[in-house]
Write a protein that holds these residues in place. Structure first.
Motif, short mmCIF file in Angstrom:
data_model
loop_
_atom_site.label_atom_id
_atom_site.label_comp_id
_atom_site.label_asym_id
_atom_site.label_seq_id
_atom_site.Cartn_x
_atom_site.Cartn_y
_atom_site.Cartn_z
N ASN A 81 0.81 -1.21 0.00
CA ASN A 81 0.00 0.00 0.00
C ASN A 81 0.85 1.27 0.00
O ASN A 81 0.39 2.32 0.34
N VAL A 82 2.13 1.10 -0.38
CA VAL A 82 2.98 2.27 -0.51
C VAL A 82 2.37 3.25 -1.51
O VAL A 82 2.31 4.46 -1.28
N ARG A 83 1.85 2.69 -2.61
CA ARG A 83 1.31 3.57 -3.64
C ARG A 83 0.04 4.26 -3.13
O ARG A 83 -0.14 5.45 -3.33
N ALA A 84 -0.79 3.49 -2.41
CA ALA A 84 -2.00 4.08 -1.85
C ALA A 84 -1.64 5.23 -0.92
O ALA A 84 -2.25 6.28 -0.94
N ARG A 85 -0.55 5.01 -0.14
CA ARG A 85 -0.12 6.05 0.78
C ARG A 85 0.29 7.31 0.02
O ARG A 85 -0.05 8.42 0.41
N HIS A 86 1.06 7.10 -1.07
CA HIS A 86 1.49 8.26 -1.85
C HIS A 86 0.30 9.01 -2.40
O HIS A 86 0.24 10.24 -2.35
N VAL A 87 -0.68 8.24 -2.92
CA VAL A 87 -1.86 8.88 -3.50
C VAL A 87 -2.57 9.69 -2.43
O VAL A 87 -2.91 10.86 -2.62
N VAL A 88 -2.75 9.07 -1.24
CA VAL A 88 -3.45 9.76 -0.16
C VAL A 88 -2.70 11.02 0.24
O VAL A 88 -3.29 12.08 0.43
N LEU A 89 -1.36 10.88 0.32
CA LEU A 89 -0.54 12.03 0.69
C LEU A 89 -0.72 13.16 -0.31
O LEU A 89 -0.88 14.33 0.06
N ALA A 90 -0.71 12.79 -1.60
CA ALA A 90 -0.86 13.79 -2.65
C ALA A 90 -2.23 14.46 -2.53
O ALA A 90 -2.35 15.69 -2.61
N VAL A 91 -3.28 13.63 -2.33
CA VAL A 91 -4.62 14.19 -2.23
C VAL A 91 -4.71 15.15 -1.05
O VAL A 91 -5.28 16.23 -1.14
N ARG A 92 -4.08 14.74 0.07
CA ARG A 92 -4.10 15.60 1.25
C ARG A 92 -3.43 16.93 0.96
O ARG A 92 -3.94 18.00 1.30
N GLY A 93 -2.25 16.86 0.31
CA GLY A 93 -1.53 18.09 -0.03
C GLY A 93 -2.37 19.00 -0.90
O GLY A 93 -2.50 20.19 -0.64
N ILE A 94 -2.99 18.38 -1.94
CA ILE A 94 -3.80 19.18 -2.86
C ILE A 94 -4.97 19.80 -2.11
O ILE A 94 -5.31 20.98 -2.30
N ALA A 95 -5.58 19.03 -1.18
CA ALA A 95 -6.72 19.53 -0.44
C ALA A 95 -6.34 20.74 0.40
O ALA A 95 -7.05 21.74 0.43
N LEU A 146 -3.75 22.75 -0.10
CA LEU A 146 -3.46 23.87 -1.00
C LEU A 146 -4.74 24.51 -1.49
O LEU A 146 -4.88 25.74 -1.51
N ALA A 147 -5.72 23.66 -1.90
CA ALA A 147 -6.98 24.18 -2.42
C ALA A 147 -7.68 25.02 -1.36
O ALA A 147 -8.17 26.12 -1.63
N LEU A 148 -7.70 24.49 -0.13
CA LEU A 148 -8.37 25.21 0.96
C LEU A 148 -7.69 26.55 1.19
O LEU A 148 -8.35 27.58 1.31
N ALA A 149 -6.33 26.53 1.20
CA ALA A 149 -5.59 27.77 1.47
C ALA A 149 -5.85 28.80 0.37
O ALA A 149 -6.16 29.96 0.66
N SER A 150 -5.77 28.36 -0.90
CA SER A 150 -5.94 29.34 -1.97
C SER A 150 -7.39 29.84 -2.01
O SER A 150 -7.65 31.02 -2.25
N PHE A 151 -8.30 28.93 -1.71
CA PHE A 151 -9.71 29.31 -1.68
C PHE A 151 -9.95 30.35 -0.59
O PHE A 151 -10.66 31.33 -0.79
N ALA A 152 -9.32 30.11 0.57
CA ALA A 152 -9.51 31.03 1.69
C ALA A 152 -8.87 32.38 1.40
O ALA A 152 -9.49 33.43 1.60
N LEU A 153 -7.62 32.35 0.90
CA LEU A 153 -6.90 33.61 0.72
C LEU A 153 -7.51 34.44 -0.41
O LEU A 153 -7.43 35.66 -0.40
N SER A 154 -8.14 33.76 -1.39
CA SER A 154 -8.73 34.51 -2.50
C SER A 154 -10.11 35.05 -2.13
O SER A 154 -10.72 35.77 -2.91
N THR A 155 -10.61 34.66 -0.95
CA THR A 155 -11.92 35.17 -0.56
C THR A 155 -11.76 36.58 -0.02
O THR A 155 -10.98 36.80 0.91
N PRO A 156 -12.47 37.53 -0.60
CA PRO A 156 -12.32 38.91 -0.13
C PRO A 156 -12.73 39.03 1.33
O PRO A 156 -13.73 38.48 1.76
N GLY A 157 -11.89 39.71 2.11
CA GLY A 157 -12.23 39.96 3.51
C GLY A 157 -11.72 38.90 4.46
O GLY A 157 -11.81 39.07 5.66
#
Lengths: 319, 338
Positions: free
Chosen positions: A14-28, A30-41
């Protein structure tokens, strides 16, 4: 080298599964951060202060819940009622001065919850069942003591909790202090290490001659103390209290614990992870609010995200 | 010896729900002192009305506890199904029932699928389910109380049958009887007990335990949904307010009803007895004029006693403490004599 190859062998498959999960977590994240920072106010001082205040009440309970989850006892349904009850104790004893009242509320929360922990630890009673019994007794006892009335403070001095220190709301300082003390207990004290050990394998803990029961009792006691802190903060904020003010905090707290990545089966997790979990949920709520979603949609989207994050974590952990 | 045997019988888990119920009845009758407030037709009717809501939720939760899982989501399925029924069932009440119960069964099935396919724990998944389903309810009702204009249905559901029952409580009782028959006389019941007792052994013996678990969660969702539909129809309104309060009493009822929290033990008749006990305590205590908090205290005390009696390490601890205190006594005696 040997260590790393052993590690690889154990994780083979499950090394590959772990990498996939890690990548998804990272993307999530990043997405949350950019979504938050781009929100006015979002980055305005006002909204950050509101965010800090909002996470503090549930955050304290979540830190306490982390200890219960870590020791392998899933969750306590009584922590919300403990929050309310210790708020009542605090308000009722406020005439004796603010510090004695605070300490009394703290002691109340610790004793009530440690008693449940004692049953769970020493008799291995079922944690959920014990917590439901505690919930009923707390609600009944509070109604008996107050006669179902709202409690108003018997003294002054609540403004201490409402101010700011160096621009940070006092409430948030209490929360951060709870997080720091919690994490220190967990990683720098013997009993803290034992708690994690108990969560990952009770039988092994007992076999090496360490008292699992004592660690569980102390974990519950800490959870009670954290809930009492939250109760005091809430009481100070509203200036009065009843048994409703902590309702639902147990579910919100366990959601934050799980989103943070503490394992529901115990033995893996930390208070800092819970801090991340609390922050993620709060940021999602603030962003949705600022973007003008209705209350209902905010609730729904938060629920779906929490479900998704819990699934993601557990998929990554699965052996 | 007979004394010991009768105590053993009283503490036996399968007899426990009925023993506790009989105890509650006797105590309430004694407290009533022949004034007749407790043993009245009105009390029986109100007990059965409470039973109709709490019973079906407790049945669903109890079934999930039988297979060693815990379905937190029942708390929000009650509200969701009620809202769906009230919104869709104005002209055709049966359509509302169908859609509401269908939604409950569907959400239970989905959660069961997530759990079994991904190998996740039920607490995590159903906690997510609880929040998500509550969110759907908020969206559907626009966070307002939705009234149900079809008053004929509301009145019909609550109209007393033989002064004791109503259509609502008869429906709940029917579900319980059907569940008990299925559990006793079909292989489904044995499959559920086997899955709860030892999941690995059942799987090795060729039982598709995943299917059992998905089925149990679907049934649990449907049962809680029926409770919500009947409740909101008879109230004539659906309110989005979180019914998380229903979870603790339902779990308490299932446990008083002899469902073991470690799985594999219990059944619908026991759950019914457990629910009845709690409802009798609540209605009975208020009928004889005891303040409402006594009900919570009594329920809490009963649960606490069950928790301690069921604790696997109780006997070991008691024996250890006895030995320890005997040792202390002996050494104290030895110290005095020397």
């Amino acid at each position: 080298m040997i260590q790393s190859s052993l590690r690889g062998r154990f994780q083979f498959g499950n090394v590959r599964a772990r990498h996939v999960v890690l990548a998804v977590r990272g993307i999530a994240v990043l997405a949350l951060a950019s979504f938050a920072l781009s929100t006015p106010g979002f980055t305005s001082l006002l909204s950050i202060n509101a965010l800090l205040t909002a996470i503090s009440f549930i955050g304290c309970v979540a830190v306490g819940m982390t200890f219960i989850t870590l020791t392998g006892n899933i969750m306590s349904l009584a922590l919300g009622a403990t929050v309310s009850a210790s708020a009542l104790v605090f308000l009722a004893s406020l005439s004796a001065g603010i510090l004695p009242a605070f300490l009394l509320a703290l002691a109340f929360g610790m004793v009530i919850t440690a008693a449940q922990g004692f049953l769970v630890g020493y008799f291995r009673a079922n944690p959920i069942l014990v917590s439901i019994a505690g919930l009923s007794l707390l609600i009944g006892g509070a109604a008996f003591a107050t006669g179902g009335q709202r409690i108003y403070p018997g003294g002054a001095g609540l403004t201490v909790f409402k101010g700011r220190v160096a621009g940070i709301p006092t409430v948030a300082l209490f929360f951060f202090a709870t997080v720091i003390v919690g994490q220190l207990i967990l990683s720098w004290t013997r009993i803290g290490r034992v708690m994690v050990m108990v969560g990952s394998n009770v039988r092994a803990t007992t076999a090496v001659g360490v008292s699992a029961a004592r660690a569980i009792t102390v974990a519950y006691m800490i959870a009670g103390a954290c809930s009492a802190v939250s109760g005091v903060l809430l009481a100070a904020r509203y200036g009065s209290g009843d048994m409703e003010i902590g309702t639902g905090y147990d579910y919100a707290a366990i959601a934050a614990v799980l989103v943070g990545g503490t394992s529901i089966t115990g033995g893996s997790g930390s208070v800092l992870r819970t801090l991340v979990g609390v922050a993620v949920i709060a940021i999602i709520e603030v962003v949705l609010l600022l973007r003008g979603f209705s209350d209902q949609l905010q609730y729904l989207i938060t629920g779906i995200i929490v479900l998704g994050v819990i699934m993601l974590h557990t998929v990554g952990e699965r052996r | 010896m007979t004394m010991q045997r009768s105590i053993k019988f009283l503490l036996d888990p399968s007899a426990r729900p009925f023993v506790i119920m009989a105890g509650a009845l006797v105590v309430l009758a004694l407290m009533d002192r022949g004034t007749g407030y407790f043993f009245s037709v009105g009390t029986v009717y109100s007990v059965m009305q409470l039973f109709a809501t709490l019973g079906l939720v407790a049945l669903g939760l109890g079934l999930s506890m039988l297979v060693r899982e815990f379905d937190l989501s029942v708390a929000s399925i009650v509200g969701l199904a009620g809202s769906i029924a009230v919104i869709t069932g104005v002209a055709h009440p049966w359509l509302g029932v169908l859609l509401g119960v269908g939604a409950g069964a569907l959400s239970g099935t989905l959660q069961g699928l997530i759990m079994t396919r991904l190998g996740l724990s039920s607490v995590g998944v159903t906690l997510g389910g609880l929040l998500t389903l509550q969110g759907i309810t908020y969206v559907l009702t626009a966070n307002q109380t939705v009234s149900y204009p079809n008053m004929a249905v509301a009145l019909g559901l609550n109209a007393p049958i033989a002064h004791l029952l109503s259509v609502r409580s008869v429906a709940a009782l029917t579900v319980f009887v059907v569940a008990a028959l299925v559990m006793t006389f079909t292989h489904i019941g044995r499959d559920i007990i086997a899955t709860g007792s030892d999941r690995r052994a059942s799987r090795i013996a060729g039982l598709n335990t995943d299917r059992v678990i998905i089925g149990v969660f679907a049934a649990s969702g449907a049962s809680a949904a029926l409770a919500g539909v009947l409740l909101d129809y008879s109230l004539g309104a659906a309110s989005p307010v979180a019914l998380a309060d229903v979870l603790a009493p339902a779990a308490a009822a299932a446990i008083v009803g002899g469902v073991s929290v470690v799985g594999g033990r219990g059944g619908p008749m026991g759950i019914a007895a457990g629910v009845l006990t709690l409802c009798i305590l609540r209605s009975g205590l208020s009928a004889i004029g005891v303040p409402p908090y006594v009900h919570d205290l009594v329920t809490g005390a009963i649960l606490l006693v069950i928790a301690i009696l069921d604790a696997p390490d109780l006997a070991r601890r008691v024996i250890a403490w006895r030995l320890y205190s005997a040792e202390q006594r002996d050494s104290a005696v030895a110290g005095k004599s020397s």
